[in-house]
Design a protein around this motif. Structure first.
Motif, mmCIF file in Angstrom:
data_model
loop_
_atom_site.group_PDB
_atom_site.id
_atom_site.type_symbol
_atom_site.label_atom_id
_atom_site.label_comp_id
_atom_site.label_asym_id
_atom_site.label_seq_id
_atom_site.Cartn_x
_atom_site.Cartn_y
_atom_site.Cartn_z
ATOM 1 N N ASN A 10 0.855 -1.186 0.000
ATOM 2 C CA ASN A 10 0.000 0.000 0.000
ATOM 3 C C ASN A 10 0.888 1.231 0.000
ATOM 4 O OD1 ASN A 10 -2.809 -0.941 0.341
ATOM 5 N ND2 ASN A 10 -2.041 -1.751 2.272
ATOM 6 N N ILE A 11 0.354 2.328 -0.469
ATOM 7 C CA ILE A 11 1.060 3.588 -0.337
ATOM 8 C C ILE A 11 1.129 3.901 1.163
ATOM 9 C CG2 ILE A 11 0.916 6.073 -0.759
ATOM 10 C CD1 ILE A 11 -0.342 5.381 -3.494
ATOM 11 N N PRO A 12 2.299 4.275 1.672
ATOM 12 C CA PRO A 12 2.434 4.524 3.105
ATOM 13 C C PRO A 12 1.420 5.538 3.636
ATOM 14 C CG PRO A 12 4.589 4.416 2.116
ATOM 15 C CD PRO A 12 3.586 4.406 0.988
ATOM 16 N N MET A 13 0.891 5.227 4.812
ATOM 17 C CA MET A 13 -0.069 6.120 5.452
ATOM 18 C C MET A 13 -0.095 5.831 6.939
ATOM 19 S SD MET A 13 -3.832 4.527 4.622
ATOM 20 C CE MET A 13 -3.545 4.353 2.881
ATOM 21 N N LEU A 14 -0.508 6.820 7.676
ATOM 22 C CA LEU A 14 -0.730 6.683 9.105
ATOM 23 C C LEU A 14 -2.195 7.015 9.348
ATOM 24 C CD1 LEU A 14 0.359 6.373 12.030
ATOM 25 C CD2 LEU A 14 0.717 8.843 12.001
ATOM 26 N N VAL A 15 -2.916 6.086 9.956
ATOM 27 C CA VAL A 15 -4.321 6.296 10.299
ATOM 28 C C VAL A 15 -4.358 6.604 11.791
ATOM 29 C CG1 VAL A 15 -6.629 5.267 10.371
ATOM 30 C CG2 VAL A 15 -5.045 4.650 8.533
ATOM 31 N N PHE A 16 -5.041 7.686 12.158
ATOM 32 C CA PHE A 16 -5.085 8.053 13.568
ATOM 33 C C PHE A 16 -6.414 8.717 13.913
ATOM 34 C CE2 PHE A 16 -3.436 11.732 11.371
ATOM 35 C CZ PHE A 16 -3.980 12.821 12.029
ATOM 36 N N ARG A 17 -6.669 8.771 15.210
ATOM 37 C CA ARG A 17 -7.864 9.424 15.744
ATOM 38 C C ARG A 17 -7.417 10.225 16.962
ATOM 39 N NH1 ARG A 17 -11.827 5.171 17.470
ATOM 40 N NH2 ARG A 17 -11.651 4.673 15.288
ATOM 41 N N LEU A 18 -8.009 11.379 17.168
ATOM 42 C CA LEU A 18 -7.649 12.224 18.301
ATOM 43 C C LEU A 18 -8.482 11.882 19.524
ATOM 44 C CD1 LEU A 18 -7.378 15.714 16.588
ATOM 45 C CD2 LEU A 18 -5.550 14.100 17.080
ATOM 46 N N GLN A 19 -7.864 11.987 20.665
ATOM 47 C CA GLN A 19 -8.598 11.829 21.915
ATOM 48 C C GLN A 19 -9.360 13.119 22.198
ATOM 49 O OE1 GLN A 19 -5.593 10.925 24.806
ATOM 50 N NE2 GLN A 19 -5.571 8.759 24.259
ATOM 51 N N GLU A 20 -10.429 13.006 22.953
ATOM 52 C CA GLU A 20 -11.229 14.184 23.282
ATOM 53 C C GLU A 20 -10.431 15.225 24.059
ATOM 54 O OE1 GLU A 20 -14.992 13.257 25.067
ATOM 55 O OE2 GLU A 20 -15.442 11.763 23.531
ATOM 56 N N SER A 21 -9.389 14.789 24.757
ATOM 57 C CA SER A 21 -8.595 15.708 25.570
ATOM 58 C C SER A 21 -7.592 16.529 24.745
ATOM 59 C CB SER A 21 -7.836 14.937 26.649
ATOM 60 O OG SER A 21 -6.964 13.986 26.048
ATOM 61 N N CYS A 22 -7.472 16.262 23.460
ATOM 62 C CA CYS A 22 -6.541 16.997 22.602
ATOM 63 C C CYS A 22 -7.079 18.405 22.331
ATOM 64 C CB CYS A 22 -6.352 16.278 21.272
ATOM 65 S SG CYS A 22 -5.440 14.738 21.420
ATOM 66 N N PRO A 23 -6.172 19.359 22.144
ATOM 67 C CA PRO A 23 -6.613 20.721 21.801
ATOM 68 C C PRO A 23 -7.440 20.717 20.515
ATOM 69 C CG PRO A 23 -4.254 20.666 22.248
ATOM 70 C CD PRO A 23 -4.721 19.249 22.231
ATOM 71 N N GLU A 24 -8.431 21.594 20.451
ATOM 72 C CA GLU A 24 -9.339 21.646 19.304
ATOM 73 C C GLU A 24 -8.622 21.904 17.985
ATOM 74 O OE1 GLU A 24 -12.782 24.134 19.624
ATOM 75 O OE2 GLU A 24 -13.044 23.597 21.732
ATOM 76 N N ASN A 25 -7.589 22.698 18.015
ATOM 77 C CA ASN A 25 -6.917 23.083 16.777
ATOM 78 C C ASN A 25 -5.750 22.167 16.417
ATOM 79 O OD1 ASN A 25 -5.190 23.857 18.810
ATOM 80 N ND2 ASN A 25 -4.628 25.795 17.838
ATOM 81 N N LEU A 26 -5.602 21.031 17.092
ATOM 82 C CA LEU A 26 -4.464 20.150 16.832
ATOM 83 C C LEU A 26 -4.433 19.654 15.392
ATOM 84 C CD1 LEU A 26 -1.951 18.781 17.919
ATOM 85 C CD2 LEU A 26 -3.393 16.875 18.673
ATOM 86 N N VAL A 27 -5.571 19.251 14.852
ATOM 87 C CA VAL A 27 -5.600 18.764 13.471
ATOM 88 C C VAL A 27 -5.231 19.883 12.500
ATOM 89 C CG1 VAL A 27 -7.063 17.853 11.620
ATOM 90 C CG2 VAL A 27 -7.213 16.880 13.889
ATOM 91 N N ASP A 28 -5.741 21.069 12.733
ATOM 92 C CA ASP A 28 -5.394 22.203 11.863
ATOM 93 C C ASP A 28 -3.905 22.513 11.930
ATOM 94 O OD1 ASP A 28 -8.031 22.500 11.041
ATOM 95 O OD2 ASP A 28 -8.481 23.908 12.670
ATOM 96 N N THR A 29 -3.342 22.455 13.117
ATOM 97 C CA THR A 29 -1.906 22.693 13.289
ATOM 98 C C THR A 29 -1.101 21.615 12.572
ATOM 99 O OG1 THR A 29 -2.326 23.721 15.434
ATOM 100 C CG2 THR A 29 -0.074 23.022 14.992
#
Length: 110
Positions: A10-29
């Motif tokens: 497969n083409i390399p990839m990382l699948v992840f999910r954020l915990q509720e305790s993570c800062p709201e803007n973490l994905v945007d950052t």
């Protein structure tokens, strides 16, 4: 991000999910950080449209279009058919070379 013994599985990839305790803007950052990375290939963070939960992918930017097309058309996706075998293998090779530098870039930025 990839299987070392089968680099073309497969083409390399990382699948992840954020915990509720993570800062709201973490994905945007993280998205901004990955967008600013200059490697052999273009990388992207995007939400997987095929999951009910908020799963994200960190992979080459071309995969987002494949995932969206598969989701919208309700079809099984095939990376090799979508990109063609030569382009697919080049994506795999370039991505594998980029991974250590991308990881370092993320660690230094975040």
């Amino acid at each position: 991000m990839y299987i070392e013994d089968d680099r073309y599985r497969n083409i390399p990839m990382l699948v992840f999910r954020l915990q509720e305790s993570c800062p709201e803007n973490l994905v945007d950052t993280l998205k901004e950080c990955v967008d600013n990375f200059k490697g052999k290939i273009s990388w992207k963070v995007f939400r997987n449209p095929m999951t009910r939960k908020a799963n994200y992918l960190l992979s080459i930017s071309g995969l987002e279009d494949l995932y969206m097309q598969s989701y919208l058309e309700q079809i099984q996706y095939n990376q090799i058919e979508y990109f063609g075998i030569e382009r697919y293998k080049k994506f795999c090779d370039d991505a594998i070379l980029d991974i250590p530098m991308l990881a370092k870039h993320i660690a230094e930025t975040l």
